[in-house]
Scaffold this motif. Sequence first.
Motif, PDB file in Angstrom:
ATOM      1  N   GLU A  72      30.784  -0.754   2.013  1.00  0.00           N
ATOM      2  CA  GLU A  72      29.571  -0.486   2.789  1.00  0.00           C
ATOM      3  C   GLU A  72      29.578  -1.382   4.020  1.00  0.00           C
ATOM      4  N   SER A  73      29.894  -0.798   5.161  1.00  0.00           N
ATOM      5  CA  SER A  73      29.957  -1.590   6.391  1.00  0.00           C
ATOM      6  C   SER A  73      28.557  -1.849   6.946  1.00  0.00           C
ATOM      7  N   LYS A  74      28.390  -2.999   7.552  1.00  0.00           N
ATOM      8  CA  LYS A  74      27.132  -3.290   8.236  1.00  0.00           C
ATOM      9  C   LYS A  74      27.049  -2.450   9.517  1.00  0.00           C
ATOM     10  N   PRO A  75      25.845  -2.045   9.918  1.00  0.00           N
ATOM     11  CA  PRO A  75      25.719  -1.287  11.172  1.00  0.00           C
ATOM     12  C   PRO A  75      26.359  -2.028  12.336  1.00  0.00           C
ATOM     13  N   GLU A  76      27.140  -1.314  13.116  1.00  0.00           N
ATOM     14  CA  GLU A  76      27.909  -1.917  14.202  1.00  0.00           C
ATOM     15  C   GLU A  76      27.625  -1.180  15.500  1.00  0.00           C
ATOM     16  N   ARG A  77      27.630  -1.920  16.620  1.00  0.00           N
ATOM     17  CA  ARG A  77      27.438  -1.317  17.940  1.00  0.00           C
ATOM     18  C   ARG A  77      28.787  -0.883  18.516  1.00  0.00           C
ATOM     19  N   PHE A  78      28.797   0.337  19.071  1.00  0.00           N
ATOM     20  CA  PHE A  78      29.986   0.839  19.741  1.00  0.00           C
ATOM     21  C   PHE A  78      29.575   1.437  21.077  1.00  0.00           C
ATOM     22  N   LEU A  79      30.497   1.398  22.038  1.00  0.00           N
ATOM     23  CA  LEU A  79      30.252   1.974  23.356  1.00  0.00           C
ATOM     24  C   LEU A  79      30.809   3.396  23.412  1.00  0.00           C
ATOM     25  N   THR A  80      30.028   4.314  23.980  1.00  0.00           N
ATOM     26  CA  THR A  80      30.490   5.674  24.186  1.00  0.00           C
ATOM     27  C   THR A  80      31.212   5.766  25.534  1.00  0.00           C
ATOM     28  N   SER A  81      31.726   6.952  25.836  1.00  0.00           N
ATOM     29  CA  SER A  81      32.390   7.146  27.123  1.00  0.00           C
ATOM     30  C   SER A  81      31.427   7.018  28.285  1.00  0.00           C
ATOM     31  N   GLU A  82      30.110   7.131  28.008  1.00  0.00           N
ATOM     32  CA  GLU A  82      29.095   6.970  29.053  1.00  0.00           C
ATOM     33  C   GLU A  82      28.683   5.518  29.215  1.00  0.00           C
ATOM     34  N   LYS A  83      29.364   4.613  28.501  1.00  0.00           N
ATOM     35  CA  LYS A  83      29.053   3.182  28.518  1.00  0.00           C
ATOM     36  C   LYS A  83      27.655   2.909  27.961  1.00  0.00           C
ATOM     37  N   LYS A 131      35.832   7.610  23.479  1.00  0.00           N
ATOM     38  CA  LYS A 131      36.331   8.840  24.111  1.00  0.00           C
ATOM     39  C   LYS A 131      35.272   9.930  24.194  1.00  0.00           C
ATOM     40  N   ARG A 132      34.081   9.699  23.642  1.00  0.00           N
ATOM     41  CA  ARG A 132      33.098  10.778  23.508  1.00  0.00           C
ATOM     42  C   ARG A 132      31.733  10.367  24.046  1.00  0.00           C
ATOM     43  N   THR A 133      30.957  11.394  24.415  1.00  0.00           N
ATOM     44  CA  THR A 133      29.583  11.170  24.847  1.00  0.00           C
ATOM     45  C   THR A 133      28.653  11.152  23.640  1.00  0.00           C
ATOM     46  N   ILE A 134      27.409  10.727  23.868  1.00  0.00           N
ATOM     47  CA  ILE A 134      26.428  10.699  22.786  1.00  0.00           C
ATOM     48  C   ILE A 134      26.182  12.104  22.256  1.00  0.00           C
ATOM     49  N   ARG A 135      26.088  13.080  23.139  1.00  0.00           N
ATOM     50  CA  ARG A 135      25.846  14.462  22.713  1.00  0.00           C
ATOM     51  C   ARG A 135      26.963  14.958  21.804  1.00  0.00           C
ATOM     52  N   GLN A 136      28.219  14.661  22.169  1.00  0.00           N
ATOM     53  CA  GLN A 136      29.341  15.083  21.329  1.00  0.00           C
ATOM     54  C   GLN A 136      29.304  14.404  19.965  1.00  0.00           C
ATOM     55  N   LEU A 137      28.956  13.143  19.950  1.00  0.00           N
ATOM     56  CA  LEU A 137      28.925  12.397  18.687  1.00  0.00           C
ATOM     57  C   LEU A 137      27.858  12.927  17.746  1.00  0.00           C
ATOM     58  N   ILE A 138      26.709  13.286  18.307  1.00  0.00           N
ATOM     59  CA  ILE A 138      25.589  13.717  17.472  1.00  0.00           C
ATOM     60  C   ILE A 138      25.740  15.162  17.047  1.00  0.00           C
ATOM     61  N   SER A 139      26.263  16.013  17.929  1.00  0.00           N
ATOM     62  CA  SER A 139      26.218  17.454  17.668  1.00  0.00           C
ATOM     63  C   SER A 139      27.459  17.986  16.964  1.00  0.00           C
ATOM     64  N   THR A 140      28.635  17.761  17.514  1.00  0.00           N
ATOM     65  CA  THR A 140      29.791  18.535  17.041  1.00  0.00           C
ATOM     66  C   THR A 140      30.964  17.705  16.547  1.00  0.00           C
ATOM     67  N   ASP A 141      31.139  16.480  17.007  1.00  0.00           N
ATOM     68  CA  ASP A 141      32.409  15.786  16.800  1.00  0.00           C
ATOM     69  C   ASP A 141      32.437  14.860  15.589  1.00  0.00           C
ATOM     70  N   ARG A 142      31.399  14.828  14.782  1.00  0.00           N
ATOM     71  CA  ARG A 142      31.387  13.875  13.669  1.00  0.00           C
ATOM     72  C   ARG A 142      32.482  14.196  12.648  1.00  0.00           C
ATOM     73  N   GLU A 143      32.638  15.457  12.293  1.00  0.00           N
ATOM     74  CA  GLU A 143      33.680  15.832  11.344  1.00  0.00           C
ATOM     75  C   GLU A 143      35.066  15.651  11.950  1.00  0.00           C
ATOM     76  N   VAL A 144      35.186  15.895  13.255  1.00  0.00           N
ATOM     77  CA  VAL A 144      36.468  15.677  13.929  1.00  0.00           C
ATOM     78  C   VAL A 144      36.848  14.210  13.863  1.00  0.00           C
ATOM     79  N   ILE A 145      35.873  13.329  14.115  1.00  0.00           N
ATOM     80  CA  ILE A 145      36.133  11.886  14.046  1.00  0.00           C
ATOM     81  C   ILE A 145      36.540  11.490  12.633  1.00  0.00           C
ATOM     82  N   ARG A 146      35.885  12.053  11.630  1.00  0.00           N
ATOM     83  CA  ARG A 146      36.221  11.736  10.234  1.00  0.00           C
ATOM     84  C   ARG A 146      37.680  12.080   9.932  1.00  0.00           C
ATOM     85  N   GLN A 147      38.108  13.256  10.337  1.00  0.00           N
ATOM     86  CA  GLN A 147      39.484  13.665  10.074  1.00  0.00           C
ATOM     87  C   GLN A 147      40.479  12.769  10.823  1.00  0.00           C
ATOM     88  N   LEU A 148      40.164  12.413  12.060  1.00  0.00           N
ATOM     89  CA  LEU A 148      41.047  11.532  12.826  1.00  0.00           C
ATOM     90  C   LEU A 148      41.125  10.146  12.200  1.00  0.00           C
TER      91      LEU A 148
END
Length: 290
Positions: A72-83, A131-148
């Motif tokens: 169980e990882s602690k919540p972590e801050r990450f930067l998107t492609s939009e900074k 590599k991704r925007t907030i919209r991509q992370l929230i809407s469509t790319d979560r499963e893609v990120i999981r597989q990668l």
Amino acid sequence: MTTAAKFGLGLLALLLIGGYASVFTVHETEKAIKFRFGEIVRDDYTPGLYFKIPIPVWNTVKKFDARILTLESKPERFLTSEKKNVIVDSFVKWRVADVKTFYITVAGDPRQANIRLDQIIKDELRSEFGKRTIRQLISTDREVIRQLLLKTTRPIATRLGIEILDIRIKRIDLPPQVSTSVYERMRSERARVAREFRSQGMEAAERIRADADRQREVILAEARRDAEKLRGEGDALAADIYAKAYGKNEEFFAFYRSLNAYEKTLGESGNLLILEPNSDFFRYFKRERP
């Protein structure tokens, strides 16, 4: 009790203790390593009963949990492609695959394995989120990120003797200071889309209404045309019947028409007629004298 009996009991007890110390059990939820003078001599135990030399320096056995464990990882801050910062909460399901490698790399300590594994997952998450925007992370790319993540971290985890079974991103949140502005932009965008859909609906409704009015006028015009045609045909047929009847008995036909005229004219109260007595209208009222 004689000395021989005491010696026999002591020897029996020593044999029992030695027999107990020379037996060990590996359960289905465990993996085991046998050491000889601190050197690994066997690590391929399957569940069952095994023997060892009951001398601690000669043979020792260490057991490790083989069940599925959760990081169980602690919540972590990450930067998107939009900074922009996002707060990511995730977890990893893993288990010991190669117990010998697991012991050599992290001393067989699940806490040390979690620390190493946590750093590996966070490095990969940081790379993918960048590599991704907030919209991509929230809407469509979560499963893609999981597989990668599974594809890139499994080979690394294998070098630790670990098998990664699953990686899940539980939630992606915005920092409180930017959440309000982002939500306002999202609300404005949704309102714009709603207005666009509403205007398109109104345009379609007007188009449908105009087409319905046009069809109504066409149907009414065709109905009036057909009615006039039928009425004309009826009048022509009636005139033809009248003409034929008149030709058969002109006197009777004239008398019948006069009776109809009397009924319509004299049958209603309030009608006032000013006619000469010898008018042709009253010709059937006159009695011919013999």
